[in-house]
Every structure is written in C-alpha cells, then in structure tokens.
Design an enzyme around this catalytic site. Structure first.
Site, PDB file in Angstrom:
ATOM      1  N   GLY A 157       0.822  -1.099  -0.035  1.00  0.00           N
ATOM      2  CA  GLY A 157      -0.175  -0.255  -0.145  1.00  0.00           C
ATOM      3  C   GLY A 157       0.984   1.169   0.048  1.00  0.00           C
ATOM      4  N   CYS A 194       5.668  -5.640   1.660  1.00  0.00           N
ATOM      5  CA  CYS A 194       5.729  -4.109   1.513  1.00  0.00           C
ATOM      6  C   CYS A 194       5.085  -3.258   2.759  1.00  0.00           C
ATOM      7  CB  CYS A 194       5.189  -3.663   0.405  1.00  0.00           C
ATOM      8  SG  CYS A 194       5.772  -1.877  -0.344  1.00  0.00           S
ATOM      9  N   HIS A 246       8.372  -7.216  -3.564  1.00  0.00           N
ATOM     10  CA  HIS A 246       7.212  -7.708  -4.013  1.00  0.00           C
ATOM     11  C   HIS A 246       7.027  -9.186  -4.835  1.00  0.00           C
ATOM     12  CE1 HIS A 246       4.189  -4.589  -3.824  1.00  0.00           C
ATOM     13  NE2 HIS A 246       5.361  -3.771  -3.667  1.00  0.00           N
ATOM     14  N   GLU A 290       5.055 -11.254  -5.677  1.00  0.00           N
ATOM     15  CA  GLU A 290       3.931 -11.534  -6.622  1.00  0.00           C
ATOM     16  C   GLU A 290       4.487 -10.862  -7.976  1.00  0.00           C
ATOM     17  OE1 GLU A 290       3.053  -7.320  -5.928  1.00  0.00           O
ATOM     18  OE2 GLU A 290       3.660  -8.988  -4.692  1.00  0.00           O
TER      19      GLU A 290
END
Length: 395
Positions: A219, A246, A331, A333
């Site tokens: 975020g 994150c 990250h 992903e």
C-alpha cells in the site's frame, strides 16, 4: 500543449503535455524499470506520487487491460523522456495517452529525466506540482509550498467492501491496504479461498471470517499514518499465520514494537538485489516503497531479520521468533523477468498447514454445544455484529 513540473526547491522542467490537462501535486519519485510502466501506473502504492520513469522510451507497447494491477491508475502525474503515441504490440488496446485522459492524470514528456533523477538522488524525494496552466513560476511555487502532501492514501485506495475469490483450500483474508492484483492471483493459483477486506477491518471482524491465514498487502504512504492497522495486527498475532508484503511488512514490524523511517529516495524498480540470510542466495526483486524498518529497533522485539538489501543493507525481510508470522519488503508476486521469489507464497501456505496440524480447530458443533451450556458465545467468536458493520460487495 506545454506542461511544467515545478519542484519545491524551485527547479522547473518544461516539456510537452499528454494525457489530461490541469494541475496536480504529489511527491516526485523515480522508477528504474525498463518495462512495466503499465504496472507502475496501476499500482495503488503510487497514490499521491508523481512518477518519473528513468527508461527513456515509454508507451511503445501500449496498454492492455489484462495487465492492470488494480481497477484504475492511482499516480498523480507521469514524467517521461519520450512518449510513444502509436504503440506497436498486438495485445495493445489503447495508448498511455488515452489511459491518462480517461482518469484525469497529467503526463509530461520531453523532460531530462536523468537530470531529474540525479536531483532526487542527491536531495531526496521532493514535493512537486505538474501543470498545463499559464500561471507564473512564482505563483506556482507559492501554491506548491502551501499544498500539503496527502496522508490518507491507504483509505483512498483500499476496497470499501468485502469480496471473495473462492477457492477449495486454505481461507486467506487479505487486508487491502492497496493490494496489487498479483497477490490475489498468486494465492488463488494455489487454491486458496481468498477474502479481501478493507484496511480498517478490526480484529474481531477478521475472526468472524474464520480465516486460516492473514495476508497484509502492500500500500502507499507512511505506515504510521494507519495506526489502527498496526493495532489490529498486534491483536491477532499468534492466532493466525501472517504474511506481510511491503506496507504489510512495515505494519507487522510496528505491531511488534519496531520502528520505521523514511528513505532518502526509496526503492522503486524491478532489479533490486536482496540476500536471503539463511541461504546467502541473492534474488533480483521488484520493489516500490519509500519507508523502511529501522535496523536498531529490531533488537528489543521478538523479530529477526531474514533478508537484507545488497545495495544499501536495509531490512528486506522479517520473521517472528515465536509466532507464525513473516514479511518481506519487496514484491514476490511481481515478476520483472524471474519468478524466483514466488516461493514465499508456498512457504505461507505451508505455514498455514503446519499451524493447523499443530493446533487443530475444535469442531464447530462442539464449540456451540459447550457454549450453549455456559450461556456464552462459542469459543473464538466475536460479539454479534451490528447491522452494516461489514459491507459486502454486491454483484
């Protein structure tokens, strides 16, 4: 049409406007990715920021709706060296210019992005104003100095309603602080039954959803701007396995008593080297953050460092010494080429299964029967919810 970017130190960049017209204020940052400008534009973590792309040619492969990381772009401005108006890609559905026009985002091209990046690296990220107006430089600088940077980015980008992505295996509640679609894709690809909840969901509301594990998403902004999230995490720590990414990583650290601080110019790009301290293996990772966990603040907590950044040695991974909880600053992903960090999702699922095996749940019927004899709520249940306490997405 002419556009100008004014920095808070008085530096002015003049270029050609594309996308929308008007004025926009935000924190000026840079991203070093060679590709992935569409993922940058649609990453909620960029909410409130004017993004400079260091790669000189942007827009050459257009925009494809299937590659979005969220439902819409959240950047407050887009700064490039050269903007390609006619994309060459069989998958392209429209251009970057069309996308920015659709969502009211100002773009500026013809800027010396190398100079701008060097300014940010030397002085740190700065507040900036991107405009297509004819106002004087003095007037724009005064306007910029009088405009504060936003602090409610998480509330702006988080879902307002609970929604699910059904699966047949472990139920994972994703707390949406600005979650990228890739996180949900990685969980559902492993068969997880994913339930996405708003950023201000309470611990009791999460318990009511009967999760097997909790995902704390990425975020935007300062983790200290969402203290309610750190409080919620501290209340459920140890009850469910937790995986933070994150901003979720920073919030887990705060919930465990550690501290965070702002980096000079952050980590934004797809080529950041991260070392796993348990194996000494280096991973090339995708990152987008402006804050980090203070290393010295870890000493008085139950956390231990698992990963570090090979460039500046900032903390890139943590795990709890007693409870099933871990997090990474990067990250896993995102795949800027390699997929070698995706193993973390497998580790998370394995942690959930190990936790369920070590602490099997009492059958629900037995809980209800025992509670009814005592005239109380079943064990692990929250008090009855008031009407409308959780808002569910409608078809």
């Amino acid at each position: 049409m002419q556009a100008r970017l004014i920095l808070e130190d008085g530096t002015i960049f003049t270029g050609k406007a594309f996308g929308s017209e008007g004025e926009s204020t935000g924190e000026v940052v840079f991203n070093t990715g060679i590709t992935g400008y569409q993922e940058v534009l649609s990453d909620p973590s960029y909410c409130g920021q004017i993004v400079t792309m260091t790669y000189p040619l942007i827009g050459n492969y257009g925009i494809t709706r299937d590659d979005f990381e969220s439902i819409r772009p959240f950047v407050h401005g887009f700064v490039v060296r050269e903007h390609e108006t006619v994309p060459s890609n069989w998958r392209a559905e429209y251009s970057v210019d069309s996308l920015l026009k659709e969502y009211g985002i100002i773009g500026i091209s013809g800027v010396d992005t190398r100079m701008l990046t060097r300014l940010i690296r030397h002085h740190g990220v700065m507040k900036g104003l991107l405009t297509t107006s004819n106002k004087s430089a003095a007037e724009l600088l005064e306007q910029l100095k009088a405009t504060p940077l936003m602090t409610d980015q998480v509330a702006r980008v988080s879902t307002k309603s609970v929604f699910s992505c059904p699966g047949s295996k472990e139920r994972v509640v994703v707390v949406d602080f600005g979650a990228k679609s890739g996180i949900i894709r990685d969980l559902t690809s492993r068969g997880c039954d994913v339930v996405v909840v708003p950023q201000d969901t309470t611990a009791d509301q999460i318990r009511r959803l009967a999760p097997d594990g909790i995902m704390l998403s990425n975020g935007p902004g300062d983790p200290k701007d969402v203290p309610h999230a750190a409080k919620m995490i501290s209340e459920i720590l140890g009850e469910f396995p937790i995986f933070g990414i994150c901003l979720g990583h920073q919030l887990l650290a705060l919930a465990c008593g550690a501290d965070t601080e702002k980096l000079k110019f952050g980590h934004r790009g797809g080529n950041h080297p991260v070392k796993d301290l348990s194996t000494n293996r280096c991973y090339i990772t995708s990152q987008n953050h402006g804050y980090t966990v203070k290393e010295e603040s870890i000493a008085n907590t139950e956390l231990e460092v698992t990963h570090i950044n090979n460039n500046d040695h900032t903390i890139e991974g943590l795990k709890h010494k007693k409870h099933p909880a871990f997090s990474v600053q990067y990250h896993p992903e995102a795949a800027p080429g390699p997929y070698d960090s995706s193993y973390l999702f497998d580790d998370f699922v394995a942690m959930i299964r190990d936790f369920k095996e070590a602490k099997p749940k009492v059958p629900r019927q037995a809980q209800i029967s025992a509670a009814s004899k005592l005239g109380a709520q079943p064990a692990g249940s929250a008090a009855p919810a008031s009407k409308g306490e959780l808002h569910y997405a409608k078809k």
